[in-house]
Design an enzyme around this catalytic site. Sequence first.
Site, PDB file in Angstrom:
ATOM      1  N   ASN A   1       6.184  -4.008  -5.683  1.00 46.03           N
ATOM      2  CA  ASN A   1       5.761  -2.990  -4.724  1.00 46.03           C
ATOM      3  C   ASN A   1       4.569  -3.578  -3.972  1.00 46.03           C
ATOM      4  OD1 ASN A   1       4.948  -0.743  -3.334  1.00 46.03           O
ATOM      5  ND2 ASN A   1       4.377   0.462  -5.143  1.00 46.03           N
ATOM      6  N   TRP A   2       4.837  -4.073  -2.780  1.00 47.46           N
ATOM      7  CA  TRP A   2       3.779  -4.766  -2.029  1.00 47.46           C
ATOM      8  C   TRP A   2       2.766  -3.785  -1.444  1.00 47.46           C
ATOM      9  CZ3 TRP A   2       7.148  -8.644   1.352  1.00 47.46           C
ATOM     10  CH2 TRP A   2       7.819  -9.526   0.482  1.00 47.46           C
ATOM     11  N   LYS A   3       3.113  -2.508  -1.414  1.00 49.16           N
ATOM     12  CA  LYS A   3       2.234  -1.478  -0.829  1.00 49.16           C
ATOM     13  C   LYS A   3       1.842  -1.891   0.598  1.00 49.16           C
ATOM     14  CE  LYS A   3       0.911  -0.258  -5.500  1.00 49.16           C
ATOM     15  NZ  LYS A   3      -0.085   0.215  -6.451  1.00 49.16           N
TER      16      LYS A   3
ATOM     17  N   HIS B   1       6.078   7.700  -5.614  1.00 50.10           N
ATOM     18  CA  HIS B   1       4.987   6.896  -6.154  1.00 50.10           C
ATOM     19  C   HIS B   1       3.718   7.759  -6.242  1.00 50.10           C
ATOM     20  CE1 HIS B   1       1.915   3.849  -6.579  1.00 50.10           C
ATOM     21  NE2 HIS B   1       2.880   3.052  -7.024  1.00 50.10           N
TER      22      HIS B   1
ATOM     23  N   GLU C   1       0.795   7.210  -5.502  1.00 53.66           N
ATOM     24  CA  GLU C   1      -0.042   7.155  -4.285  1.00 53.66           C
ATOM     25  C   GLU C   1       0.519   8.080  -3.206  1.00 53.66           C
ATOM     26  OE1 GLU C   1      -0.010   2.873  -3.965  1.00 53.66           O
ATOM     27  OE2 GLU C   1      -1.137   2.789  -5.841  1.00 53.66           O
TER      28      GLU C   1
ATOM     29  N   GLU D   1       5.213   5.237 -14.495  1.00 53.77           N
ATOM     30  CA  GLU D   1       3.958   4.596 -14.110  1.00 53.77           C
ATOM     31  C   GLU D   1       2.784   5.518 -14.452  1.00 53.77           C
ATOM     32  OE1 GLU D   1       4.656   1.468 -10.853  1.00 53.77           O
ATOM     33  OE2 GLU D   1       4.433   3.390  -9.847  1.00 53.77           O
TER      34      GLU D   1
ATOM     35  N   GLY E   1      -3.131  -0.308 -10.871  1.00 54.90           N
ATOM     36  CA  GLY E   1      -4.192  -0.989 -10.140  1.00 54.90           C
ATOM     37  C   GLY E   1      -5.525  -1.025 -10.869  1.00 54.90           C
TER      38      GLY E   1
ATOM     39  N   SER F   1      -0.266  -2.218 -13.835  1.00 54.81           N
ATOM     40  CA  SER F   1      -0.951  -3.438 -14.260  1.00 54.81           C
ATOM     41  C   SER F   1      -0.063  -4.384 -15.076  1.00 54.81           C
ATOM     42  CB  SER F   1      -2.247  -3.112 -15.014  1.00 54.81           C
ATOM     43  OG  SER F   1      -3.133  -2.385 -14.179  1.00 54.81           O
TER      44      SER F   1
ATOM     45  N   GLY G   1       2.845  -3.964  -8.854  1.00 53.39           N
ATOM     46  CA  GLY G   1       2.065  -3.922  -7.619  1.00 53.39           C
ATOM     47  C   GLY G   1       1.346  -5.240  -7.394  1.00 53.39           C
ATOM     48  N   GLY G   2       0.085  -5.278  -7.802  1.00 53.34           N
ATOM     49  CA  GLY G   2      -0.779  -6.435  -7.529  1.00 53.34           C
ATOM     50  C   GLY G   2      -0.151  -7.782  -7.868  1.00 53.34           C
TER      51      GLY G   2
END
Length: 251
Positions: free
Chosen positions: A10-12, A96, A98, A168, A174, A214, A235-236
């Site tokens: 998930n590159w966001k 998600h 977010e 999640e 994150g 994470s 993500g990251g």
Amino acid sequence: MSNRTMAAGNWKMNTTPAEGKALAEGVIANAGTPATKVVFGAPAIQLMQIKEITAQHEGYYVAAQNMHHEDKGAYTGELSAAMLAAAGIDYVILGHSERRDYFGEDDDLINTKIIKALAAGILPIYCCGEKLDIREAGNHEMIVGKQIEQALFCLEPEQMEKVVIAYEPVWAIGTGVTASPQQAQDMHQFIRTQIANQFGEGIANNTTILYGGSVKPANAEELFGMPDVDGGLVGGASLSAENFVPIIKAL
Ligand code: PGA
């Protein structure tokens, strides 16, 4: 179990088109033909470009990070399921945390989006998960159970078969804090039982349930080693081939 597995990035709101292209190509060059499905969740402006790349490589797919629930009309800035489908997009990440936190999405809305995506032939990756205070109060199963019920229970079995679930825990996204493999396993098993109760064992046993929060090369193997953890929504660590490729290989 192997046909359940997936590594989804998930590159966001990261990467320019040039960076996204280099990232997808770098992952593919280093991971080769993967033993699992690999999904790139790219920013909307890059979706067609990334699809052009993944279409040439077995095992690679592209996901949108969101989608509007209406078919078309005066919704400035939004994308419809039909647009994504016409562009050949394979998956859409829905719900998600977010999107829930910053854009006020709730499970009723997400349910509508899931139904629209499926009708257009796009596979939803449905995200659920509790916040820290809920976990600390011991109410995490109750809350995630409610999310699953509201978003998924009204689907027909043949719709549910196409849904990927991503658990999640919001406190792990994150933050560098990861759920322990046992915490992940316990929740994944709970989710799979919920799906079994509603849709039957057959569908539950074929449902891909990803863990997100994470995930990194150092913890991927242990998390993915749990029987009900079928992979990750990352993500990251999906933003560099150096980190994402070992996660793919952990599957
Ligand atoms: P993270 O994000 O891996 O950076 O924690 C996961 C996600 O939000 O999907």
